[in-house]
Design an enzyme around this catalytic site. Structure first.
Site, PDB file in Angstrom:
ATOM      1  N   HIS A 212      -2.411   1.837  27.691  1.00  0.00           N
ATOM      2  CA  HIS A 212      -1.162   1.399  28.297  1.00  0.00           C
ATOM      3  C   HIS A 212      -0.045   2.251  27.718  1.00  0.00           C
ATOM      4  CE1 HIS A 212       2.111  -1.107  29.676  1.00  0.00           C
ATOM      5  NE2 HIS A 212       1.266  -1.860  30.354  1.00  0.00           N
TER       6      HIS A 212
ATOM      7  N   ARG B  17       8.952  -0.602  33.811  1.00  0.00           N
ATOM      8  CA  ARG B  17       8.965   0.673  34.532  1.00  0.00           C
ATOM      9  C   ARG B  17       9.126   0.419  36.027  1.00  0.00           C
ATOM     10  NH1 ARG B  17       4.214   3.550  34.379  1.00  0.00           N
ATOM     11  NH2 ARG B  17       3.073   1.816  33.476  1.00  0.00           N
TER      12      ARG B  17
END
Lengths: 249, 595
Positions: free
Chosen positions: B241, B262
């Site tokens: 990740h 994001r």
């Protein structure tokens, strides 16, 4: 940094326990409290000694496994956090810290700092669930709920079932735990069907398991890592009274 | 000390693991036939352990009329770089809506709403539509709490704080007939006989130095399946990740700051305040897929353009502090716990080992290559291919949990309870018991674990090359042999040191699979990046399988690797409609590398 620890050691459920002295030397102030215990355990294992048993899992403040009383306060001095999120920078070099398990008749010690919290499961089994089945899969958005109600309900649903509320209460009451569940379910449409039966059954189960009553001290709210409001207890009491009225008991 | 006697429990369906997959399997099997005897085994506390609970962002599902199954399918297969089993992906995307409805309608979950009271769906990276259903950024708690209440309410047998040690075949060795489990609380052993066994222990690549998975995870399921002789594939596909929190010396390092940051428009900067994604994926920038973003961050750090603590920065402050605090309260709090203000300042992040895409090969009904053994969730492989989309993880565990529950209920009806190989169980008990010795000094346990974590991170991590992989595979194998001889001190009751040793052994088996598979895949694809083979060049694209060479009970057994071309049953990489690959060759054994 270096910390002095007094940690509750108890070999088994029936055994006598006592506080034993340990030193955590050369730990970083960036570490969490549980990481410090890992370091102590690491050195105990290296010395061929029995490591200290404590519950933990996610270390992210979500799972509800960790359950330590630090200097007399469940989950330690920081508000709204679990022990895994408590960091050593909260303490000073050379501090002496007492570490004990949850203490309540309904939560018997299994070993050291690990207690049996299955009494909470029994309260859930008594009624802390939804049993209405809205049928197969009609429309994903068939349950329409105003946003404010859903948000209030979800604030209560944030409970992680750790049991700190019980450990903090001088009556060892499970009221905050129960009321969070009851508020959450009684506010949502899925929870309406067994609304009144639920509150009665859960309270009866808590009594049977030896949890105490509420005397409105608010200690539970003060230690709750999810900051669940004591106003839930008021809602539970209202639900209970209403249930008594409806049932004509 | 425990007596030599081993207790036996008989059940129809044994479920190892109590996360989303395990609980939904239990609920589905029970609701299909409430006369079935079902047993759920949890390594930690029931309802409190496992990674489903840690899910932040949410659940990908097609609910909006402007979205479609085809889009969710193509997003998933493209992100997986066509290594996915397309039939499993189709099951995932088509069953996810039903599963979300069921979570709300039958089990009492409740997800966030829009202003018009419909279910809210948010943006996640790598997707063509905003389809991620969530409950704030604490989606996992909502799902796990409701599911555990439902399991308890039905009176399904729960065996908590028990770890599964190994799967047990019947005496003929032809099928799986149960498992040997072990109480973490008091050290007792229990043979569970079952008509069907579900492996749903969850993955969690915690053999890496920086990891996001919860601490009790040790890839037990895949290690057990390997020892039992199951076909396992794509183990080189470990997802990193991109935005693990960097928190100095704390274990909080590596815990994930969710993808939605994001998705919502967060920026990533290197140490020079450059939005470095411009160099690697100018079209998608920060909303590129996890594999690309994680690797790009890693390369920036390696090339000396990292942040002061060898990470990069995620910055969401331009979205407005109020917006961030309202939409990502859990993330704000997580950062605050280590003294950082996510809403107002950039926060240092690092790639972190997050998810194992590979796992036990399953068919459409979750059946493994071993009769009687079913697998769902992170223990299973080929759903996500070479890279998992954010939001497809909890979708996988819940959808395939339901599928496995239905399949097992159908299968065990009318079936007789098979006998288990008791002498084998007794030998396993003996071996486990031997790993505990009151006179041992457990010094080496943490030494070996530390070396494994460094080795995996540095040589089998985000950027790989053949030489390092071969060396790592050989070294892991040595560590495996060494771990077999290690002994933990202390008592049988609640002994963390002993559990660490048992975890370590499983970790090392799986670490060797990862290193060997990574060495065998001489190309770069998705999460697997080879400096010495940077092109995505395999043609035909193949899954790399690992299987145990002998079905004996050796403590340090060999691994056979072989490959099978991926069947593009719906769409080919060139975009044309799929179908079986004509004249697909038989599985080809691979040269024994890394020995």
């Amino acid at each position: 940094m270096r910390l002095n620890l007094k940690i509750w050691r108890q070999a088994g459920p029936g055994a006598a326990g006592r506080l034993e002295d340990y030193t955590a030397s050369d730990v970083s102030s960036d570490m969490s409290f549980l990481e410090m215990l890992d370091v102590v355990n690491d050195s105990l294992v290296r010395q061929g000694k029995d490591a200290i048993a404590f519950d933990s899992d996610c270390r992210e403040g979500i799972c509800g496994m960790c359950s330590l009383v630090i200097n007399g306060v469940p989950h330690g001095p920081d508000r709204g956090t679990t022990v895994c999120q408590l960091h050593l920078r909260r303490f000073k070099e050379g501090d002496t810290i007492t570490v004990e398990p949850w203490r309540a008749r309904a939560f018997p010690v299994i070993k050291d700092l690990v207690v049996d919290r299955s009494a909470f499961d029994r309260i859930i089994i008594a009624g802390g669930y939804v049993s209405v089945n809205c049928g197969g899969a009609p429309d994903g958005n068939a349950i329409l709920i105003p946003k404010e109600i859903s948000e209030t309900a979800m604030d209560s649903a944030a409970c992680i079932g750790c049991g700190a509320c019980v450990a903090a209460c001088k009556n060892a009451s499970a009221h905050l735990f129960m009321s969070a569940k009851i508020s959450h379910l009684s506010l949502l449409p899925q929870g309406q069907v067994e609304r009144y039966r639920r509150v009665v059954a859960m309270i009866e189960q808590a009594d049977a398991d030896g949890f105490g009553s509420c005397s409105n001290e608010g200690e539970c709210e003060a230690v709750c890592p999810k900051e669940i409001s004591i106003s839930n207890i008021a809602r539970m009491t209202r639900e209970y009274v209403r249930a008594m009225l409806v049932a004509g008991k | 000390m425990t007596s030599e006697r081993v207790d036996v429990l008989r059940t129809d369906i044994l479920i190892l693991g109590s996360g989303g997959a395990g609980l939904l399997a239990a609920l589905h099997a029970f609701d299909a036939d409430s006369t079935l005897d079902i047993t759920v085994v949890a390594k930690g506390l029931f309802g409190k352990s496992g990674c489903t609970r840690l899910v932040q962002g949410g659940y990908n599902v097609v609910l909006n009329r402007e979205d479609s199954f085809e889009r969710h399918f193509l997003d998933t297969v493209k992100a997986g770089q066509f290594l996915n089993d397309q039939e499993l992906v189709w099951t995932l995307v088509t069953q996810a809506p039903r599963c979300v409805y069921e979570l709300e309608h039958t089990f009492g979950c409740f997800f966030d709403r829009n202003a018009d009271n419909t279910i809210h769906q948010k943006a996640f990276a790598g997707q063509s539509f905003d389809r991620t259903v969530h409950k704030g950024d604490l989606t996992g708690i909502e799902i796990m709490n409701r599911l555990s209440e439902q399991v308890m309410r039905r009176g399904i047998r729960i065996v908590e704080e028990h770890r599964a040690l190994d799967l047990l075949p019947d005496a003929s060795g032809r099928r799986i007939a149960g498992a040997l489990i072990h109480s973490v609380r008091d050290g007792r052993y229990l043979v569970v006989r079952a008509k069907a066994v579900l492996l749903a222990t969850g993955g969690g690549p915690t053999m890496y130095r920086v990891t996001a998975a919860s601490a009790d995870k040790s890839m037990d399921g895949i290690a057990m399946a390997f020892r039992a002789g199951a076909d396992i594939c794509d183990m080189e596909m470990v997802q990193f990740h991109p935005t693990g929190l960097l928190a100095a010396a704390s274990l909080m390092t590596g815990t994930v700051l969710e993808e939605g940051l994001r998705g919502a428009g967060g920026y990533l900067y290197n140490g020079r305040r450059e939005r470095f994604m411009e160099r690697y994926d100018p079209a998608r920038m920060e909303r590129s897929t996890r594999d690309v973003v994680a690797r790009s961050s890693y390369l920036e750090i390696m090339e000396g353009r990292g942040s002061p603590n060898s990470g990069v920065f995620i910055d969401v402050s331009h979205l407005g502090a109020a917006f961030v605090e309202q939409n990502f309260p859990g993330m704000v709090k997580r950062c605050r716990s280590v003294g950082l203000d996510l809403a107002r300042t950039p926060v240092e992040v690092t790639p972190t080992a997050h998810f194992q895409m590979g796992g036990v090969k399953i068919g459409p009904d979750c059946a493994s290559s071993l009769d009687g053994l079913y697998v769902a969730g992170e223990d299973a492989g080929t759903v996500h291919g070479a890279n998992r989309l954010g939001g497809n993880g909890v979708a996988e565990s819940t959808v395939f949990g339901c599928v496995a529950g239905d399949a097992m209920a159908a299968r065990v009806t009318g079936e007789r309870l098979p006998e288990v190989d008791m002498p084998l169980a007794a030998a396993m008990v003996g071996r486990t018991r031997k790993s505990l010795s009151p006179t041992a000094d457990g010094r080496d346990i943490y030494e070996v674990r530390g070396e494994m974590q460094r080795l995996m991170w540095e040589q089998v991590g985000l950027v790989r090359n053949g030489r390092a992989l071969a060396a790592a595979a050989a070294r892991v194998r040595e560590l495996r042999a060494r771990a077999e001889d290690l002994r933990a001190p202390g008592s049988e009751m609640f002994n963390p040191g002993w559990q660490d040793l048992l975890n370590l052994r499983n970790h090392l088996v799986v670490s060797e699979m990862i290193a060997r598979s990574a060495l065998a895949r001489e190309e770069s694809r998705g999460s697997h990046f080879r400096r010495d083979f940077t092109d995505t060049r395999e043609d035909p694209v193949s899954n790399i399988f690992v299987r145990r060479r002998n079905n004996g009970n050796d403590e340090n057994d060999e691994m056979d690797l072989y490959r099978k071309p991926v069947r593009f049953s719906r769409v080919r990489p060139d975009g044309s409609m799929g179908g079986a690959v004509a004249g697909a060759p038989e599985p080809a054994p691979l040269a024994d590398q890394g020995e």
